[in-house]
Motif scaffolding. Structure first.
Motif, PDB file in Angstrom:
ATOM      1  N   GLU A  69       0.911  -1.164  -0.049  1.00 21.46           N
ATOM      2  CA  GLU A  69      -0.148  -0.017   0.115  1.00 21.46           C
ATOM      3  C   GLU A  69       0.950   1.365  -0.065  1.00 21.46           C
ATOM      4  O   GLU A  69       0.537   2.112  -0.730  1.00 21.46           O
ATOM      5  N   HIS A 131     -10.324  -8.901   0.355  1.00 20.57           N
ATOM      6  CA  HIS A 131     -10.259  -8.001   1.506  1.00 20.57           C
ATOM      7  C   HIS A 131     -11.586  -7.908   2.285  1.00 20.57           C
ATOM      8  O   HIS A 131     -12.720  -8.187   1.821  1.00 20.57           O
ATOM      9  N   GLU A 134     -14.214  -2.968   6.334  1.00 20.10           N
ATOM     10  CA  GLU A 134     -14.103  -2.549   7.737  1.00 20.10           C
ATOM     11  C   GLU A 134     -15.315  -1.749   8.223  1.00 20.10           C
ATOM     12  O   GLU A 134     -16.052  -1.461   7.293  1.00 20.10           O
ATOM     13  N   SER A 140      -9.625  -3.634   4.411  1.00 14.77           N
ATOM     14  CA  SER A 140      -8.819  -4.191   5.540  1.00 14.77           C
ATOM     15  C   SER A 140      -7.395  -4.061   4.883  1.00 14.77           C
ATOM     16  O   SER A 140      -7.291  -4.030   3.815  1.00 14.77           O
ATOM     17  N   TYR A 141      -6.708  -3.818   5.799  1.00 14.91           N
ATOM     18  CA  TYR A 141      -5.074  -3.253   5.392  1.00 14.91           C
ATOM     19  C   TYR A 141      -4.490  -4.706   4.649  1.00 14.91           C
ATOM     20  O   TYR A 141      -4.101  -4.517   3.446  1.00 14.91           O
TER      21      TYR A 141
END
Length: 190
Positions: A69, A131, A134, A140-141
């Protein structure tokens, strides 16, 4: 990746010798995250041309070490070699999301959001990061799973657990159902 250290040393060869040594030293002391940043800085400052396959490979290493990221914008800035022979390409649009509920697979993708990540340039299969959404609306990371989908992104060909970005990447490289290109046959593809 299965052979991270081999990949690391091969990528080091793209850099001038002093930067390559610093990059390799990061592996030796367990500072892979810092090393990836050094690699990308070196590629950018030296205007090193890389193939789309190498760009995708660097993205996979960054994902493996939790830096995708943060490093993706700089990875995308690296100079391309303008060669059409790359086996895969890093998908530029991370904002094209696919619901795991609409993909034909077992129920393990239900409730997840799939982010197209790397595409096979020959057969169109896509490696996606899966992912969770959230509570605050973002993704989500870390990916919960990786999926290789068919070219139309409607069916899953293979699923991989959260710690398998490298294995998923190797699989998309090796599982293409199209015949190899001339570049592949001549050894220019990974």
């Amino acid at each position: 990746m299965i052979h991270d250290v081999d990949t690391w040393h091969r990528l080091a060869a793209l850099l001038p010798s002093d930067q390559a040594q610093e990059f390799n030293d990061c592996w030796a002391i367990g500072e892979q995250e810092a090393g990836l940043s050094l690699l990308i800085s070196g590629l950018l400052s030296n205007e090193v041309a890389i193939s789309e396959t190498v760009r995708a490979e660097i993205s996979v290493l960054a994902e493996t070490w939790g830096e995708r990221e943060a490093l993706t914008p700089r990875i995308r800035q690296c100079r391309g070699d303008d060669q059409p022979a790359s086996a895969v390409t890093l998908i530029e649009q991370d904002d094209v999301l696919v619901s795991g509920d609409t993909v034909l697979a077992d129920h393990s993708l239900a409730g997840l959001v799939l982010v197209p990540w790397i595409s096979c340039t020959r057969c169109g299969q896509v490696l996606m990061r899966a992912h969770t959404r959230e509570d605050w609306g973002g993704l989500s990371y870390l990916a919960q799973q990786y999926a290789i989908t068919t070219y139309d992104r409607m069916a899953v060909a293979r699923l991989f657990p959260a710690d398998s970005a490298g294995e998923a990447f190797i699989s998309i490289l090796q599982s293409c159902d199209q015949p190899p290109t001339i570049a592949d046959a001549m050894g220019f593809a990974p």
